[in-house]
Write a protein that holds these residues in place. Structure first.
Motif, PDB file in Angstrom:
ATOM      1  N   THR A  16     -56.336  33.713 -95.948  1.00 48.06           N
ATOM      2  CA  THR A  16     -56.112  32.770 -96.497  1.00 48.06           C
ATOM      3  C   THR A  16     -55.647  33.204 -97.639  1.00 48.06           C
ATOM      4  N   LEU A  17     -53.846  33.388 -97.401  1.00 41.95           N
ATOM      5  CA  LEU A  17     -52.314  34.230 -98.028  1.00 41.95           C
ATOM      6  C   LEU A  17     -53.089  33.175 -99.415  1.00 41.95           C
ATOM      7  N   ASN A  18     -52.610  33.464-101.142  1.00 41.58           N
ATOM      8  CA  ASN A  18     -52.890  33.522-102.198  1.00 41.58           C
ATOM      9  C   ASN A  18     -51.687  32.380-102.618  1.00 41.58           C
ATOM     10  N   ALA A  19     -51.391  31.966-103.264  1.00 41.19           N
ATOM     11  CA  ALA A  19     -50.361  31.234-103.804  1.00 41.19           C
ATOM     12  C   ALA A  19     -49.173  32.150-103.936  1.00 41.19           C
ATOM     13  N   HIS A  44     -47.788  33.659-100.165  1.00 40.09           N
ATOM     14  CA  HIS A  44     -47.156  32.951 -99.947  1.00 40.09           C
ATOM     15  C   HIS A  44     -46.005  31.877-100.459  1.00 40.09           C
ATOM     16  N   GLU A  58     -42.185  33.664 -98.270  1.00 39.28           N
ATOM     17  CA  GLU A  58     -41.783  32.819 -98.198  1.00 39.28           C
ATOM     18  C   GLU A  58     -39.779  33.420 -98.215  1.00 39.28           C
ATOM     19  N   GLY A  85     -41.318  36.629 -94.800  1.00 38.75           N
ATOM     20  CA  GLY A  85     -42.155  37.031 -94.458  1.00 38.75           C
ATOM     21  C   GLY A  85     -42.379  38.690 -93.853  1.00 38.75           C
TER      22      GLY A  85
END
Length: 142
Positions: free
Chosen positions: A2-5, A8, A12, A16
């Motif tokens: 899971t990518l941390n916020a 992310h 975005e 990427g």
């Protein structure tokens, strides 16, 4: 994984494409990066850049890859004009044009034309969509 916020949001914003240094600053260590690359989820591009997908980069991603790999640089010529909103008008517009200081070493990438300049001053660059580009007047002359 899971990518941390923060990662992310960065991914975005940069389509990427992230530098290894920035990944480390966000808490994504080399071990995790290597594991993602080995698992063919991500791609290493040159020594400095990671593409957070396993598909080939699109045009905007290739712009980010070129800029993050080169460091002190600006997108120039037709690419700068494209970012400024001009429509492509020549075969040369198909390439991504990157201007770097004379003598700088950059990873050679398919689809990217590197131009060396003695007169590239980062403070004169314009930031458009997060990417440094030469000013429109210079891009027209180039």
């Amino acid at each position: 994984m899971t990518l941390n916020a923060d990662l992310h949001l960065l991914a975005e914003r940069q389509h990427g494409v992230v530098s290894r240094r920035r990944l480390g600053a966000l808490g994504v260590g080399d071990t995790v990066v290597r594991a993602q690359i080995r698992a063919e989820r991500w791609q290493a591009i040159g020594n400095e850049v990671v593409l957070l997908q396993n598909a080939p980069p699109n045009r905007r991603q290739l712009m980010w890859i070129a800029v993050l790999d080169a460091g002190a640089c600006a997108l120039g010529s037709h690419t700068s004009l494209e970012l400024a909103g001009f429509q492509p008008f020549a075969k040369e517009a198909e390439m991504i044009h990157l201007v770097v200081p004379r003598g700088d070493k950059v990873t050679r990438l398919a689809g990217v034309q590197v131009h060396e300049s003695r007169r590239l001053h980062p403070e004169q660059s314009v930031i458009t969509a997060g990417l440094p580009r030469t000013a429109t007047a210079r891009a027209v002359l180039d």
